[in-house]
Design an enzyme around this catalytic site. Sequence first.
Site, short mmCIF file in Angstrom:
data_model
loop_
_atom_site.label_atom_id
_atom_site.label_comp_id
_atom_site.label_asym_id
_atom_site.label_seq_id
_atom_site.Cartn_x
_atom_site.Cartn_y
_atom_site.Cartn_z
N GLU A 268 -16.36 -4.10 7.05
CA GLU A 268 -15.40 -3.82 5.99
C GLU A 268 -14.96 -5.13 5.34
O GLU A 268 -14.68 -6.11 6.02
CB GLU A 268 -14.18 -3.10 6.59
CG GLU A 268 -13.09 -2.76 5.59
CD GLU A 268 -11.86 -2.19 6.26
OE1 GLU A 268 -11.01 -1.62 5.54
OE2 GLU A 268 -11.73 -2.31 7.50
N LYS A 324 -13.31 4.79 0.33
CA LYS A 324 -12.49 5.21 1.47
C LYS A 324 -11.45 6.24 1.08
O LYS A 324 -10.75 6.09 0.08
CB LYS A 324 -11.81 3.98 2.09
CG LYS A 324 -11.09 4.25 3.40
CD LYS A 324 -10.50 2.97 3.96
CE LYS A 324 -9.86 3.22 5.30
NZ LYS A 324 -9.21 1.99 5.83
N CYS A 376 -13.18 1.97 8.63
CA CYS A 376 -12.04 1.63 9.47
C CYS A 376 -11.36 2.85 10.07
O CYS A 376 -11.95 3.58 10.86
CB CYS A 376 -11.05 0.79 8.66
SG CYS A 376 -9.73 0.03 9.66
#
Length: 499
Positions: A268, A324, A376
């Site tokens: 990330e 995301k 994440c």
Amino acid sequence: MNTPVLAPWIAWIVAICSGLILPLSFAPTQWWQMAVVTLTILYLLIQKLGVRQALLIGWLFGLGYFGIGVHWIYHSLHLFGAAIAPLAAALTFVFILVMTVFPALCCGLWVWLRIPDRPVINAIVFASLWVLLELARGKIMGGFPWILIGYSQTSGPVGHLAPFIGAYGLSLLIVLASALIVVVIFGHQRSRLFAFALLVTLLLTSLVLKGLEFSTPQGDPLKVRLVQGNIPQAMKFSAERLDRALQLYTGMTTKEPLDNIDLVVWPETAVPTYYDRVEQWMEPFAASMDAQGVDVLTGVFIKEGDDVYNSVKQIGGQQAVYRKRRLVPFGEYMPLRFILDFAAKFIDIPMSDLSAGSGPHVPIELQGTAVGVSICYEDVYGEDMRALVPASNVLVNVSNDAWFGNSAAPHQHEEKARMRARELERPLVRVTNTGVSSAIDYRGNILGRISHDTKGILDVQVQPRDGTTLYARTGNWLIFLLSFFIVIMVGVWGRSKRA
């Protein structure tokens, strides 16, 4: 039940100490037995209490549980968010206090609902309440399903039931077993036999289901290179470090021959800026990867108008992008903003006011394999991740766990990824900036790992799989409905008995 009664101050100490010990059941220690021991103690403590006393015991237990379990929030705010220490500590404490509401409510509601002389039913109600409140914790204000009791079974003896009932179902089993132990030890003869029989039934059912699988191998193994640059968080978003970061990741990618590699994964925000700012710089590298038939996925920011997305982008090839959807509290947005907005100006977390992606969560086709991508915190949510199957044959998660500092949280995050692999019966590759990076098989076993605070690469083969687990089909609804039905039915029954 003939349970002992402790002096209030002793009970308070035991409650908070039990909560402090509970996080030992999670990574990195993974002493799963501590979950059973501490929950057994908690259930024992509230047996002869009133509602207010039980609320206090549950609150003290939660203070220890979350005080240790989520202390890493302080690191995110102070060490990396530039919040002064008193403010970071205050915000962390407020967050912990919010979390303590859930075990407190569980204990208080249980005392209110319990039925005299029905210890086994009461044990079932306690487990149901606990899981309902864990489910609520995973939903309210975006949710925070960290260190659920079920995660203690990632390497525990009933973890193989994850494809059937998921992490919340495992929570239900562990809390129920803990409460039944109290009945076996302190109950009357009939209730002891009933509780023991129920424990044996749960054990035998677990053993019968142990060998069953929902997925099968699909196609050839995918050869993946994990690249962990280990760039310190304090330097990661420095403008003068950008070129060095790009040089580091491209250099590490090509350091070893790529003849047997299908896919390279960077973590990330490996590219810690908007991709359009570095696209020209990356063109020669992308062309080289295309010429060698190697796909590369990297974390990067994508800017579209006024919106900024934390994203994963395919370098070269079809240049697919995933944005995301589930953002990190405190790191990417401020939870309880209506209360804490005044504090935002004292916290300086780069790219901390991001937009959430939307639309269908579809896999990216890489090397003929459907790869389901998450970023994440998203792999903490089983409900979100199950949307990727059955379409995805391999799962990839990129993360930047440097925000956690040198705490247990990077290991706990890996533990959650292992649970997702078990729930969905898919191999999962996770790459982080500072570790822990790992390749996980469909049973949650570690195939290879790059340690925390280490720079390195890892080449590994993962076997794509096809098929849909029971959990992937039902999600958390099965456990929610069962627990909700038990609580409502016992509540109605108990009220009629008291009327």
